[in-house]
Motif scaffolding. Structure first.
Motif, PDB file in Angstrom:
ATOM      1  N   ARG A   1      64.976  29.968  59.580  1.00  0.00           N
ATOM      2  CA  ARG A   1      63.695  29.742  60.252  1.00  0.00           C
ATOM      3  C   ARG A   1      62.561  30.206  59.357  1.00  0.00           C
ATOM      4  O   ARG A   1      62.767  30.836  58.315  1.00  0.00           O
ATOM      5  CB  ARG A   1      63.653  30.481  61.592  1.00  0.00           C
ATOM      6  N   LEU A   2      61.350  29.900  59.781  1.00  0.00           N
ATOM      7  CA  LEU A   2      60.130  30.384  59.146  1.00  0.00           C
ATOM      8  C   LEU A   2      59.498  31.408  60.062  1.00  0.00           C
ATOM      9  O   LEU A   2      59.418  31.200  61.277  1.00  0.00           O
ATOM     10  CB  LEU A   2      59.168  29.218  58.905  1.00  0.00           C
ATOM     11  N   TRP A   3      59.038  32.505  59.491  1.00  0.00           N
ATOM     12  CA  TRP A   3      58.332  33.535  60.247  1.00  0.00           C
ATOM     13  C   TRP A   3      56.854  33.528  59.874  1.00  0.00           C
ATOM     14  O   TRP A   3      56.500  33.340  58.712  1.00  0.00           O
ATOM     15  CB  TRP A   3      58.905  34.919  59.939  1.00  0.00           C
ATOM     16  N   THR A   4      55.990  33.737  60.869  1.00  0.00           N
ATOM     17  CA  THR A   4      54.583  34.035  60.617  1.00  0.00           C
ATOM     18  C   THR A   4      54.328  35.467  61.056  1.00  0.00           C
ATOM     19  O   THR A   4      54.763  35.885  62.135  1.00  0.00           O
ATOM     20  CB  THR A   4      53.640  33.074  61.362  1.00  0.00           C
ATOM     21  N   ILE A   5      53.614  36.202  60.219  1.00  0.00           N
ATOM     22  CA  ILE A   5      53.417  37.631  60.447  1.00  0.00           C
ATOM     23  C   ILE A   5      51.938  37.955  60.292  1.00  0.00           C
ATOM     24  O   ILE A   5      51.329  37.677  59.244  1.00  0.00           O
ATOM     25  CB  ILE A   5      54.234  38.464  59.432  1.00  0.00           C
ATOM     26  N   ALA A   6      51.333  38.493  61.335  1.00  0.00           N
ATOM     27  CA  ALA A   6      49.949  38.959  61.259  1.00  0.00           C
ATOM     28  C   ALA A   6      49.904  40.246  60.439  1.00  0.00           C
ATOM     29  O   ALA A   6      50.916  40.926  60.252  1.00  0.00           O
ATOM     30  CB  ALA A   6      49.395  39.196  62.660  1.00  0.00           C
ATOM     31  N   PHE A   7      48.730  40.584  59.966  1.00  0.00           N
ATOM     32  CA  PHE A   7      48.616  41.761  59.113  1.00  0.00           C
ATOM     33  C   PHE A   7      48.946  43.060  59.859  1.00  0.00           C
ATOM     34  O   PHE A   7      49.236  44.074  59.232  1.00  0.00           O
ATOM     35  CB  PHE A   7      47.216  41.843  58.505  1.00  0.00           C
ATOM     36  N   ASP A   8      48.919  43.013  61.194  1.00  0.00           N
ATOM     37  CA  ASP A   8      49.313  44.200  61.950  1.00  0.00           C
ATOM     38  C   ASP A   8      50.806  44.228  62.243  1.00  0.00           C
ATOM     39  O   ASP A   8      51.298  45.128  62.930  1.00  0.00           O
ATOM     40  CB  ASP A   8      48.525  44.301  63.263  1.00  0.00           C
ATOM     41  N   GLY A   9      51.551  43.241  61.746  1.00  0.00           N
ATOM     42  CA  GLY A   9      52.998  43.201  61.920  1.00  0.00           C
ATOM     43  C   GLY A   9      53.491  42.314  63.038  1.00  0.00           C
ATOM     44  O   GLY A   9      54.700  42.053  63.130  1.00  0.00           O
ATOM     45  N   ALA A  10      52.616  41.819  63.908  1.00  0.00           N
ATOM     46  CA  ALA A  10      53.041  40.925  64.988  1.00  0.00           C
ATOM     47  C   ALA A  10      53.619  39.645  64.382  1.00  0.00           C
ATOM     48  O   ALA A  10      53.022  39.043  63.495  1.00  0.00           O
ATOM     49  CB  ALA A  10      51.876  40.598  65.902  1.00  0.00           C
ATOM     50  N   ALA A  11      54.803  39.224  64.865  1.00  0.00           N
ATOM     51  CA  ALA A  11      55.528  38.124  64.221  1.00  0.00           C
ATOM     52  C   ALA A  11      55.942  37.056  65.221  1.00  0.00           C
ATOM     53  O   ALA A  11      56.211  37.340  66.392  1.00  0.00           O
ATOM     54  CB  ALA A  11      56.767  38.668  63.512  1.00  0.00           C
ATOM     55  N   GLN A  12      55.972  35.808  64.744  1.00  0.00           N
ATOM     56  CA  GLN A  12      56.489  34.674  65.500  1.00  0.00           C
ATOM     57  C   GLN A  12      57.471  33.908  64.629  1.00  0.00           C
ATOM     58  O   GLN A  12      57.368  33.928  63.397  1.00  0.00           O
ATOM     59  CB  GLN A  12      55.357  33.712  65.896  1.00  0.00           C
ATOM     60  N   GLU A  13      58.420  33.227  65.261  1.00  0.00           N
ATOM     61  CA  GLU A  13      59.409  32.454  64.526  1.00  0.00           C
ATOM     62  C   GLU A  13      59.246  30.966  64.822  1.00  0.00           C
ATOM     63  O   GLU A  13      58.848  30.574  65.921  1.00  0.00           O
ATOM     64  CB  GLU A  13      60.820  32.924  64.884  1.00  0.00           C
ATOM     65  N   TRP A  14      59.566  30.117  63.812  1.00  0.00           N
ATOM     66  CA  TRP A  14      59.334  28.680  63.866  1.00  0.00           C
ATOM     67  C   TRP A  14      60.533  27.939  63.283  1.00  0.00           C
ATOM     68  O   TRP A  14      61.161  28.406  62.340  1.00  0.00           O
ATOM     69  CB  TRP A  14      58.086  28.314  63.062  1.00  0.00           C
ATOM     70  N   TYR A  15      60.810  26.767  63.852  1.00  0.00           N
ATOM     71  CA  TYR A  15      61.838  25.845  63.347  1.00  0.00           C
ATOM     72  C   TYR A  15      63.241  26.455  63.363  1.00  0.00           C
ATOM     73  O   TYR A  15      64.085  26.108  62.544  1.00  0.00           O
ATOM     74  CB  TYR A  15      61.494  25.366  61.927  1.00  0.00           C
ATOM     75  N   GLN A  16      63.497  27.355  64.300  1.00  0.00           N
ATOM     76  CA  GLN A  16      64.830  27.900  64.408  1.00  0.00           C
ATOM     77  C   GLN A  16      65.754  26.910  65.103  1.00  0.00           C
ATOM     78  O   GLN A  16      65.351  25.816  65.470  1.00  0.00           O
ATOM     79  CB  GLN A  16      64.816  29.253  65.144  1.00  0.00           C
ATOM     80  N   GLY A  17      66.998  27.288  65.279  1.00  0.00           N
ATOM     81  CA  GLY A  17      67.952  26.413  65.943  1.00  0.00           C
ATOM     82  C   GLY A  17      68.555  25.373  65.018  1.00  0.00           C
ATOM     83  O   GLY A  17      69.070  24.351  65.464  1.00  0.00           O
ATOM     84  N   GLY A  18      68.490  25.618  63.711  1.00  0.00           N
ATOM     85  CA  GLY A  18      69.112  24.715  62.762  1.00  0.00           C
ATOM     86  C   GLY A  18      68.284  23.521  62.356  1.00  0.00           C
ATOM     87  O   GLY A  18      68.798  22.611  61.696  1.00  0.00           O
ATOM     88  N   GLN A  19      66.998  23.472  62.731  1.00  0.00           N
ATOM     89  CA  GLN A  19      66.185  22.305  62.396  1.00  0.00           C
ATOM     90  C   GLN A  19      66.110  22.072  60.888  1.00  0.00           C
ATOM     91  O   GLN A  19      66.197  20.939  60.420  1.00  0.00           O
ATOM     92  CB  GLN A  19      64.778  22.442  62.964  1.00  0.00           C
TER      93      GLN A  19
END
Length: 396
Positions: free
Chosen positions: A334-352
């Motif tokens: 997957r791809l992760w996005t991370i804010a400068f304060d450490g808050a993170a979200q994940e994208w394109y998981q599940g084998g895409q």
């Protein structure tokens, strides 16, 4: 990327330099093209993705500066730029938008143009085995010439070399390979491999611990470090350990480095069995391996800004665009996005996409992603591996 169980401690020792040896450029074996392809279908949209077109912005499309958009997130599905790559590892770019990709096992550097990938060089003396081979590449443009830099594994070491680059987009040629830094520890695993030029014009190099964890705490070894040298391989006078290329210590297997607009340096690192990390790097700091993995709350070591279970990340390349760190996930696929304060979200998981090896800033408000499903650890699908482009929009 293999995670081992050995953990030990060792004090800091004396400084060590690195040797330089000569190389000869290997001949390219003709031209191979890879057809453009459509991205693999996905049974579900990317998590937390805003509703938007799947098309990435054209390189010449007028878009706001990414730095003006604040935190950023991917927009829609990735769009394939070129497929049919063989264990690709790294992406490099020139100011004119030219894109180059390295292949770990073939030792080739390819120029991507018009939906094809054409080999322009085969780096000599590459010994591809385990996690080693042709790894990171970076581009440097100067008033006197343009160069591609490459980090690779030989039978006896890891090293950084450079190749003079000539020609125009779609018709590049390279000259004889020149050594930059040699004598870095090598092993089947934990070779590091990322190189990038910082905003100060210096070349930064990630060196894994080469499966000797104690070396990460020793200034007698260049293993388990982030290194900093001038473009010719000499040691800058303002490095934190005089006479040494060492910039920071206590790393296990760092594979991602990038800088924010304000000059802050970020690095991603493979953990062992528990925690992968994203760190802010400061010169001379100690990041704890093998004494600490992840957040250790030990004042002797710098803690990561964020940490992940190793099944969710296994981070490799990173990019900083606007106020967001983008982090490629191999084992996490997957791809992760991370804010400068450490808050993170994940994208394109599940084998895409499968394993994601590298992410770099693309034209306009976009990033390029590089999958890595053909390296022996992934599950290749038709068309793998692929260079993708992903558009970015303001978060929220």
């Amino acid at each position: 990327m293999t995670r081992t169980s050995a953990r030990a401690r060792r004090g800091l020792g004396a400084l060590v330099g690195a040797s330089v040896t000569a190389l000869v450029l290997g001949a390219c074996s003709g031209v191979v093209t890879a057809p453009a392809m459509t991205p693999p279908s996905s049974s579900s949209p990317p998590s937390s993705s805003p509703s938007a077109s799947a098309s990435a912005p054209a390189p010449d499309a007028p878009t706001p500066a990414a730095e003006d958009l604040g935190p950023l997130v991917p927009s829609g599905d990735p769009v394939a730029v070129v497929g049919g790559l063989q264990a690709p590892w790294s992406i490099a770019q020139l100011a004119d938008g030219s894109v180059f990709v390295s292949e770990r096992d073939t030792a080739r550097i390819l120029e991507v143009s018009g939906g094809t990938a054409t080999p322009i060089a085969t780096v000599p003396d590459v010994a591809a085995s385990g996690e080693g081979g042709l790894m990171g590449i970076a581009a440097l443009e100067t008033p006197t010439g343009t160069y591609l830099y490459a980090q690779h594994t030989t039978a006896g070491d890891n090293r950084v070399v450079r190749l003079p680059l000539s020609g125009t987009a779609g018709a590049r040629t390279v000259g004889a390979v020149e050594p930059v830094l040699t004598g870095l520890p090598r092993a089947s695993n934990h070779n590091g491999g990322r190189i990038a030029f910082g905003p100060d014009g210096m070349l930064y190099i990630t060196a894994g611990d080469a499966s000797v964890p104690t070396d990460a705490q020793s200034l007698d070894s260049l293993g388990g470090k982030i290194l900093r040298v001038a473009p010719d391989g000499s040691v800058p006078a303002d490095n934190p350990f005089p006479g040494s290329p060492i910039w920071s210590v206590g790393h296990r297997n760092p594979q991602g480095i990038a800088w924010a607009a304000d000059g802050t340096m970020w690095a991603a690192e493979f953990g062992q069995d528990t925690w992968d990390e994203i760190n802010v790097i400061t010169p001379g700091a100690n990041y704890g391996w093998p004494v600490v993995e992840g957040i250790g709350s030990d004042p002797a070591f710098a803690d990561p800004v964020q940490q992940w279970n190793t099944d969710d990340a296994s981070p490799s390349g990173i990019a900083v665009v606007g106020d967001t760190v983008f982090m490629a996930g191999l084992g996490g696929e997957r791809l992760w996005t991370i804010a400068f304060d450490g808050a993170a979200q994940e994208w394109y998981q599940g084998g895409q996409l499968g394993r994601v090896r590298d992410v770099v800033r693309g034209p306009g408000s976009s990033v390029y992603l590089l999958t890595n499903n053909t390296d022996g650890r992934g599950t290749p699908r038709d068309g793998d591996d692929v260079l993708y482009q992903v558009g970015l929009v303001a978060a929220g």
